[in-house]
Design a protein around this motif. Structure first.
Motif, PDB file in Angstrom:
ATOM      1  N   ASN A  75       0.713  -1.072   0.047  1.00 52.39           N
ATOM      2  CA  ASN A  75      -0.062  -0.168  -0.006  1.00 52.39           C
ATOM      3  C   ASN A  75       0.874   1.317   0.047  1.00 52.39           C
ATOM      4  OD1 ASN A  75      -2.489  -1.444   0.130  1.00 52.39           O
ATOM      5  ND2 ASN A  75      -2.478  -1.581   2.309  1.00 52.39           N
ATOM      6  N   PHE A  76       2.232   1.239   0.632  1.00 49.17           N
ATOM      7  CA  PHE A  76       3.012   2.313   0.645  1.00 49.17           C
ATOM      8  C   PHE A  76       3.193   2.663  -0.837  1.00 49.17           C
ATOM      9  CE2 PHE A  76       7.214   4.108   0.826  1.00 49.17           C
ATOM     10  CZ  PHE A  76       6.661   5.581   1.501  1.00 49.17           C
ATOM     11  N   GLY A  77       3.612   1.308  -1.414  1.00 48.42           N
ATOM     12  CA  GLY A  77       4.352   1.574  -2.700  1.00 48.42           C
ATOM     13  C   GLY A  77       3.280   2.299  -3.765  1.00 48.42           C
ATOM     14  N   LEU A  78       1.991   2.007  -3.521  1.00 50.59           N
ATOM     15  CA  LEU A  78       0.814   2.449  -4.252  1.00 50.59           C
ATOM     16  C   LEU A  78       1.077   3.950  -3.833  1.00 50.59           C
ATOM     17  CD1 LEU A  78      -2.192   0.342  -3.925  1.00 50.59           C
ATOM     18  CD2 LEU A  78      -0.839   0.564  -5.658  1.00 50.59           C
ATOM     19  N   TYR A  79       0.899   4.539  -2.824  1.00 48.44           N
ATOM     20  CA  TYR A  79       1.022   5.875  -2.251  1.00 48.44           C
ATOM     21  C   TYR A  79       2.187   6.637  -3.126  1.00 48.44           C
ATOM     22  CZ  TYR A  79       1.789  10.003   0.776  1.00 48.44           C
ATOM     23  OH  TYR A  79       2.116  11.372   1.154  1.00 48.44           O
ATOM     24  N   TRP A  80       3.327   6.132  -2.729  1.00 50.69           N
ATOM     25  CA  TRP A  80       4.691   6.566  -3.345  1.00 50.69           C
ATOM     26  C   TRP A  80       4.424   6.754  -4.851  1.00 50.69           C
ATOM     27  CZ3 TRP A  80       8.283   8.926  -0.612  1.00 50.69           C
ATOM     28  CH2 TRP A  80       9.538   9.206  -1.328  1.00 50.69           C
ATOM     29  N   HIS A  81       4.178   5.630  -5.677  1.00 48.29           N
ATOM     30  CA  HIS A  81       3.878   6.010  -7.007  1.00 48.29           C
ATOM     31  C   HIS A  81       2.823   6.915  -7.320  1.00 48.29           C
ATOM     32  CE1 HIS A  81       6.270   2.354  -7.495  1.00 48.29           C
ATOM     33  NE2 HIS A  81       5.474   1.638  -7.238  1.00 48.29           N
ATOM     34  N   PHE A  82       2.014   7.116  -6.698  1.00 52.76           N
ATOM     35  CA  PHE A  82       0.921   8.125  -7.012  1.00 52.76           C
ATOM     36  C   PHE A  82       1.352   9.515  -6.853  1.00 52.76           C
ATOM     37  CE2 PHE A  82      -1.922  11.230  -4.920  1.00 52.76           C
ATOM     38  CZ  PHE A  82      -2.851  11.359  -6.111  1.00 52.76           C
ATOM     39  N   VAL A  83       2.341   9.701  -5.522  1.00 47.46           N
ATOM     40  CA  VAL A  83       3.044  11.052  -5.568  1.00 47.46           C
ATOM     41  C   VAL A  83       3.835  11.170  -6.898  1.00 47.46           C
ATOM     42  CG1 VAL A  83       4.932  12.259  -4.130  1.00 47.46           C
ATOM     43  CG2 VAL A  83       2.622  11.008  -2.932  1.00 47.46           C
ATOM     44  N   ASP A  84       4.603  10.031  -7.259  1.00 46.96           N
ATOM     45  CA  ASP A  84       5.399  10.393  -8.348  1.00 46.96           C
ATOM     46  C   ASP A  84       4.704  10.874  -9.713  1.00 46.96           C
ATOM     47  OD1 ASP A  84       7.488   9.596  -6.679  1.00 46.96           O
ATOM     48  OD2 ASP A  84       7.782   7.904  -7.546  1.00 46.96           O
ATOM     49  N   ILE A  85       3.407  10.247  -9.782  1.00 49.40           N
ATOM     50  CA  ILE A  85       2.649  10.414 -10.833  1.00 49.40           C
ATOM     51  C   ILE A  85       2.346  12.029 -10.756  1.00 49.40           C
ATOM     52  CG2 ILE A  85       0.694  10.142 -12.002  1.00 49.40           C
ATOM     53  CD1 ILE A  85       0.956   7.080 -11.320  1.00 49.40           C
ATOM     54  N   VAL A  86       1.864  12.538  -9.855  1.00 48.38           N
ATOM     55  CA  VAL A  86       1.683  13.891  -9.514  1.00 48.38           C
ATOM     56  C   VAL A  86       2.586  14.724 -10.095  1.00 48.38           C
ATOM     57  CG1 VAL A  86       0.925  15.722  -7.962  1.00 48.38           C
ATOM     58  CG2 VAL A  86      -0.311  13.473  -7.733  1.00 48.38           C
ATOM     59  N   TRP A  87       3.802  14.511  -9.780  1.00 50.46           N
ATOM     60  CA  TRP A  87       5.080  15.342 -10.153  1.00 50.46           C
ATOM     61  C   TRP A  87       5.024  15.071 -11.672  1.00 50.46           C
ATOM     62  CZ3 TRP A  87       7.461  19.353  -8.520  1.00 50.46           C
ATOM     63  CH2 TRP A  87       8.595  19.678  -9.442  1.00 50.46           C
ATOM     64  N   ILE A  88       4.853  13.895 -12.334  1.00 49.60           N
ATOM     65  CA  ILE A  88       4.900  13.865 -13.862  1.00 49.60           C
ATOM     66  C   ILE A  88       3.959  14.724 -14.392  1.00 49.60           C
ATOM     67  CG2 ILE A  88       4.622  12.408 -15.915  1.00 49.60           C
ATOM     68  CD1 ILE A  88       7.124  11.698 -14.094  1.00 49.60           C
ATOM     69  N   PHE A  89       2.768  15.160 -13.713  1.00 46.39           N
ATOM     70  CA  PHE A  89       1.910  16.065 -14.248  1.00 46.39           C
ATOM     71  C   PHE A  89       2.245  17.878 -14.173  1.00 46.39           C
ATOM     72  CE2 PHE A  89      -1.059  12.455 -14.643  1.00 46.39           C
ATOM     73  CZ  PHE A  89      -1.344  12.478 -15.842  1.00 46.39           C
ATOM     74  N   LEU A  90       2.875  17.748 -12.648  1.00 47.26           N
ATOM     75  CA  LEU A  90       3.400  19.006 -12.375  1.00 47.26           C
ATOM     76  C   LEU A  90       4.536  19.429 -13.327  1.00 47.26           C
ATOM     77  CD1 LEU A  90       2.894  18.626  -8.370  1.00 47.26           C
ATOM     78  CD2 LEU A  90       1.752  20.012 -10.011  1.00 47.26           C
ATOM     79  N   PHE A  91       5.341  18.693 -13.612  1.00 42.28           N
ATOM     80  CA  PHE A  91       6.680  19.300 -14.045  1.00 42.28           C
ATOM     81  C   PHE A  91       6.187  20.147 -15.538  1.00 42.28           C
ATOM     82  CE2 PHE A  91      10.218  17.936 -17.006  1.00 42.28           C
ATOM     83  CZ  PHE A  91      11.071  19.117 -16.660  1.00 42.28           C
ATOM     84  N   PRO A  92       5.704  19.267 -16.492  1.00 37.61           N
ATOM     85  CA  PRO A  92       5.144  20.097 -17.631  1.00 37.61           C
ATOM     86  C   PRO A  92       4.226  21.214 -17.455  1.00 37.61           C
ATOM     87  CG  PRO A  92       4.161  18.124 -17.585  1.00 37.61           C
ATOM     88  CD  PRO A  92       5.207  18.004 -16.518  1.00 37.61           C
ATOM     89  N   LEU A  93       3.329  21.145 -16.533  1.00 39.12           N
ATOM     90  CA  LEU A  93       2.280  22.266 -16.349  1.00 39.12           C
ATOM     91  C   LEU A  93       3.141  23.463 -15.891  1.00 39.12           C
ATOM     92  CD1 LEU A  93      -0.837  20.530 -14.712  1.00 39.12           C
ATOM     93  CD2 LEU A  93      -0.671  21.777 -16.964  1.00 39.12           C
ATOM     94  N   LEU A  94       3.959  23.307 -14.869  1.00 39.92           N
ATOM     95  CA  LEU A  94       4.579  24.374 -14.194  1.00 39.92           C
ATOM     96  C   LEU A  94       5.894  24.838 -15.012  1.00 39.92           C
ATOM     97  CD1 LEU A  94       4.303  23.598 -10.465  1.00 39.92           C
ATOM     98  CD2 LEU A  94       2.879  25.175 -11.940  1.00 39.92           C
ATOM     99  N   TYR A  95       6.502  23.926 -15.511  1.00 46.22           N
ATOM    100  CA  TYR A  95       8.121  24.236 -16.240  1.00 46.22           C
ATOM    101  C   TYR A  95       8.058  24.364 -17.601  1.00 46.22           C
ATOM    102  CZ  TYR A  95      10.126  23.167 -11.748  1.00 46.22           C
ATOM    103  OH  TYR A  95      10.323  23.230 -10.219  1.00 46.22           O
ATOM    104  N   LEU A  96       7.068  23.711 -18.462  1.00 40.57           N
ATOM    105  CA  LEU A  96       7.581  23.542 -19.791  1.00 40.57           C
ATOM    106  C   LEU A  96       6.291  24.252 -20.693  1.00 40.57           C
ATOM    107  CD1 LEU A  96       8.367  19.869 -19.782  1.00 40.57           C
ATOM    108  CD2 LEU A  96       9.858  21.683 -19.813  1.00 40.57           C
TER     109      LEU A  96
END
Length: 248
Positions: free
Chosen positions: A222-243
């Motif tokens: 379950n923690f693995g699911l949480y950690w992957h979710f947090v990573d996926i959120v950043w995958i969306f944040l990076f292009p939205l904010l930086y690119l």
């Protein structure tokens, strides 16, 4: 002691022997407990999706309204640091997946080293965000009374060379909206990272003592699911904010 009491005590003793120590009293079997905890984790992640989805929606709406201000604001972010953080989180997803696999296959050393690697990468991510936040503080780009929107009306020669254009005063003031959303989204993401790192430290401490080698790995999964979710959120944040707003 009567025979009925003796039989009841023996039956109770037998039930306690059949039930593993990590089975909670309100579950009838480990299968039910595992399914319930997994279902609860997915419900939690659903609420997280709705929360960050609201932030993403607000960002896209304001970006459409104040496009020049968002372009100017995105130019103040360093793509190098953002890209490095993206690489760190992708690698941390791999190490976390290896940790779950190691727990499933009862590889003690593999689990410990995977958790250590994930912890180091997570701390590295927060370290880079600290560098970026410090830069925003020095440039007075933190929303509030000291926010320097006037700098966007008269960019430096270096900023002009990068493609920045002077903004009208009313539009320059809207750059504060961009940085408000930037700190809201990256700040909440960083908070989730801090919580994840705290949980990782607890998992690592238990793993070093031989934990998760008895087949009870629901927490790791379950923690693995949480950690992957947090990573996926950043995958969306990076292009939205930086690119996506860097060039008109």
């Amino acid at each position: 002691m009567s025979d009925s009491h003796a039989i009841a005590a023996a039956g109770e003793h037998e039930v306690h022997e059949e039930h593993p120590p990590y089975l909670r009293h309100h579950f009838v079997s480990m299968e039910q407990q595992t399914e319930t905890t997994s279902f609860g984790m997915w419900l939690f992640l659903l609420t997280e999706i709705m929360f960050f989805g609201g932030l993403f929606t607000a960002y896209l709406i304001y970006r459409n309204w104040y496009y020049p201000a968002f372009v100017a604001g995105s130019h103040q972010l360093d793509i190098f640091w953002g890209s490095l953080n993206t690489l760190l989180l992708i690698c941390s997803s791999f190490t976390m997946a290896m940790g779950v696999w190691s727990a499933e296959t009862k590889r003690h050393k593999g689990l410990v080293w995977s958790l250590i690697g994930t912890l180091i990468l997570g701390i590295g991510f927060l370290g880079i965000k600290t560098i970026e936040y410090t830069e925003k503080y020095e440039k007075h780009h933190i929303p509030g009374h000291n926010f320097d929107w006037k700098g966007f009306t008269n960019p430096t020669q270096e900023e002009i060379a990068k493609g920045d254009k002077p903004l009208a005063p009313d539009m320059a003031q809207k750059t504060e909206v961009y940085f408000s959303l930037y700190f809201a989204m990256t700040g909440m993401h960083a908070l989730h990272m801090i919580i994840g790192i705290a949980l990782l430290c607890g998992m690592l401490f238990k793993a070093l003592r031989g934990g998760y080698m008895d087949g009870h790995i629901a927490f790791v999964e379950n923690f693995g699911l949480y950690w992957h979710f947090v990573d996926i959120v950043w995958i969306f944040l990076f292009p939205l904010l930086y690119l996506i707003s860097r060039h008109q």
